[in-house]
Design a protein around this motif. Structure first.
Motif, mmCIF file in Angstrom:
data_model
loop_
_atom_site.group_PDB
_atom_site.id
_atom_site.type_symbol
_atom_site.label_atom_id
_atom_site.label_comp_id
_atom_site.label_asym_id
_atom_site.label_seq_id
_atom_site.Cartn_x
_atom_site.Cartn_y
_atom_site.Cartn_z
ATOM 1 N N ASN A 1 37.128 -10.647 -1.776
ATOM 2 C CA ASN A 1 35.938 -10.106 -1.093
ATOM 3 C C ASN A 1 34.744 -11.059 -1.143
ATOM 4 N N ILE A 2 35.035 -12.342 -1.033
ATOM 5 C CA ILE A 2 33.986 -13.359 -0.989
ATOM 6 C C ILE A 2 34.035 -14.054 0.366
ATOM 7 N N GLN A 3 32.926 -14.027 1.062
ATOM 8 C CA GLN A 3 32.823 -14.679 2.365
ATOM 9 C C GLN A 3 32.391 -16.136 2.178
ATOM 10 N N ALA A 4 33.116 -17.053 2.808
ATOM 11 C CA ALA A 4 32.776 -18.470 2.721
ATOM 12 C C ALA A 4 33.301 -19.179 3.964
ATOM 13 N N VAL A 5 32.807 -20.385 4.203
ATOM 14 C CA VAL A 5 33.274 -21.215 5.321
ATOM 15 C C VAL A 5 33.394 -22.651 4.835
ATOM 16 N N GLY A 6 34.109 -23.455 5.605
ATOM 17 C CA GLY A 6 34.195 -24.874 5.310
ATOM 18 C C GLY A 6 33.090 -25.630 6.017
ATOM 19 N N SER A 7 32.960 -26.909 5.724
ATOM 20 C CA SER A 7 31.939 -27.746 6.348
ATOM 21 C C SER A 7 32.473 -28.407 7.615
ATOM 22 N N ILE A 8 31.560 -28.695 8.525
ATOM 23 C CA ILE A 8 31.892 -29.495 9.709
ATOM 24 C C ILE A 8 31.621 -30.946 9.346
ATOM 25 N N MET A 9 32.641 -31.787 9.442
ATOM 26 C CA MET A 9 32.502 -33.193 9.057
ATOM 27 C C MET A 9 33.036 -34.101 10.142
ATOM 28 N N ALA B 1 36.670 -18.258 -13.362
ATOM 29 C CA ALA B 1 36.065 -16.930 -13.298
ATOM 30 C C ALA B 1 34.554 -17.023 -13.150
ATOM 31 N N GLN B 2 33.931 -18.001 -13.831
ATOM 32 C CA GLN B 2 32.479 -18.156 -13.769
ATOM 33 C C GLN B 2 32.030 -18.583 -12.377
ATOM 34 N N ALA B 3 32.798 -19.500 -11.759
ATOM 35 C CA ALA B 3 32.448 -19.957 -10.410
ATOM 36 C C ALA B 3 32.604 -18.824 -9.395
ATOM 37 N N ILE B 4 33.644 -18.025 -9.547
ATOM 38 C CA ILE B 4 33.859 -16.899 -8.637
ATOM 39 C C ILE B 4 32.722 -15.889 -8.749
ATOM 40 N N GLU B 5 32.266 -15.621 -9.957
ATOM 41 C CA GLU B 5 31.157 -14.694 -10.145
ATOM 42 C C GLU B 5 29.888 -15.220 -9.488
ATOM 43 N N LEU B 6 29.679 -16.528 -9.531
ATOM 44 C CA LEU B 6 28.518 -17.124 -8.877
ATOM 45 C C LEU B 6 28.593 -16.925 -7.364
ATOM 46 N N LEU B 7 29.763 -17.143 -6.781
ATOM 47 C CA LEU B 7 29.919 -16.967 -5.341
ATOM 48 C C LEU B 7 29.702 -15.510 -4.941
ATOM 49 N N ARG B 8 30.147 -14.586 -5.766
ATOM 50 C CA ARG B 8 29.902 -13.164 -5.496
ATOM 51 C C ARG B 8 28.404 -12.868 -5.486
ATOM 52 N N LEU B 9 27.696 -13.461 -6.434
ATOM 53 C CA LEU B 9 26.248 -13.264 -6.494
ATOM 54 C C LEU B 9 25.574 -13.830 -5.248
ATOM 55 N N CYS B 10 26.069 -14.985 -4.781
ATOM 56 C CA CYS B 10 25.516 -15.598 -3.567
ATOM 57 C C CYS B 10 25.690 -14.667 -2.370
ATOM 58 N N ASN B 11 26.877 -14.091 -2.231
ATOM 59 C CA ASN B 11 27.115 -13.136 -1.146
ATOM 60 C C ASN B 11 26.198 -11.937 -1.259
ATOM 61 N N GLU C 1 43.149 -22.449 2.969
ATOM 62 C CA GLU C 1 43.854 -21.738 1.896
ATOM 63 C C GLU C 1 42.867 -21.194 0.872
ATOM 64 N N ILE C 2 41.861 -21.996 0.526
ATOM 65 C CA ILE C 2 40.846 -21.538 -0.431
ATOM 66 C C ILE C 2 40.051 -20.394 0.165
ATOM 67 N N LEU C 3 39.688 -20.513 1.436
ATOM 68 C CA LEU C 3 38.911 -19.468 2.105
ATOM 69 C C LEU C 3 39.684 -18.142 2.128
ATOM 70 N N ASN C 4 40.987 -18.227 2.358
ATOM 71 C CA ASN C 4 41.810 -17.015 2.364
ATOM 72 C C ASN C 4 41.877 -16.396 0.970
ATOM 73 N N ASP C 5 41.975 -17.248 -0.045
ATOM 74 C CA ASP C 5 41.981 -16.740 -1.418
ATOM 75 C C ASP C 5 40.662 -16.039 -1.735
ATOM 76 N N LEU C 6 39.547 -16.647 -1.327
ATOM 77 C CA LEU C 6 38.236 -16.053 -1.583
ATOM 78 C C LEU C 6 38.086 -14.731 -0.841
ATOM 79 N N LEU C 7 38.625 -14.691 0.376
ATOM 80 C CA LEU C 7 38.539 -13.468 1.174
ATOM 81 C C LEU C 7 39.264 -12.314 0.484
ATOM 82 N N LYS C 8 40.392 -12.629 -0.161
ATOM 83 C CA LYS C 8 41.128 -11.607 -0.909
ATOM 84 C C LYS C 8 40.310 -11.076 -2.080
#
Length: 236
Positions: free
Chosen positions: A159-167, A123-133, A150-157
């Motif tokens: 309402n957190i926007q995120a992307v993966g890294s290019i490696m 919950a604490q990490a999710i709140e941090l990501l919301r603050l970042c957005n 899968e993680i990105l889809n969960d975050l989208l649900k």
């Protein structure tokens, strides 16, 4: 007669010593408890409260950092890079997986951990990501895009926007990975914060590879305000 008695006593003493030796052997060769043996990192993380305290303290430090960038009007177009494997998931589930399924050598499949913690996040990490957005900062997971879906889809649900890294290479937990996204953001001064469990994972930000990134005495002076290092419950 005296010699005879001495001989009998000597034989008796040897017999007792023999029985004692046999007893010791039997005790040392008794079946061992089948309870899982943890490595030092796992044992420390699961049997003490320090790891949890540092985890929450570091997230709070990251929150203060993001809030400070917002207050100074510097958060827009900056990015927060985060290691989702050990930092995003519910910490109880993470430690439960490590103590139940990971061998003493700490080797395991990252995908198995993500599967075990499926849909259960900190919950604490999710709140941090919301603050970042909210601050206008990009959230970039420090795993390849194809592994992050899968993680990105969960975050989208949530309402957190995120992307993966290019490696270019598959990341090795606890070591550096060739994170092209991090390198590009570093060269354009768009890295706001890196949350990781390994300095090696941030090597593309420091432009160094291998152990020398840890031995560099100027590392903190150069990058200390941008990198927040968390304990890794599986490796260190």
């Amino acid at each position: 007669m005296k010699l005879h008695i001495t001989g009998v006593l000597t034989i008796s003493a040897l017999a007792l010593a023999s029985c004692g030796t046999q007893k010791v052997v039997m005790e040392t060769t008794a079946p061992k408890d089948e309870k899982k043996v943890l490595n030092e990192a796992q044992s420390w993380a699961t049997n003490s409260k320090e790891a949890r305290f540092i985890y929450y303290q570091n997230l709070k430090s990251a929150e203060y950092k993001v809030q400070g960038l917002m207050n100074e009007g510097l958060s827009e177009r900056k990015a927060v890079f985060i290691d989702p494997t050990f930092l995003l998931f519910n910490q109880n589930k993470t430690y439960e997986f490590l103590t139940s399924f990971v061998d003493l050598d700490g080797q395991f499949n990252i995908g198995e951990l993500r599967g075990y913690c499926k849909n259960q996040y900190s919950a604490q990490a999710i709140e941090l990501l919301r603050l970042c957005n909210e601050a206008g900062m990009e959230v970039i997971l420090m795993i390849p895009e194809q592994d992050a879906m899968e993680i990105l889809n969960d975050l989208l649900k949530m309402n957190i926007q995120a992307v993966g890294s290019i490696m270019h290479t598959e990341p090795i937990p606890g070591r550096f990975a060739e994170n092209i996204s991090l390198r590009e953001y570093a060269t354009t001064d768009r890295v706001g914060l890196i949350l990781t469990t390994s300095l090696g994972e941030a090597s593309d930000y420091t432009m160094s590879k291998g152990e020398k990134v840890i031995d560099d005495s100027s590392l903190f002076e150069s990058f200390g305000d941008k990198i927040i290092l968390f304990p890794n419950p599986a490796f260190n």
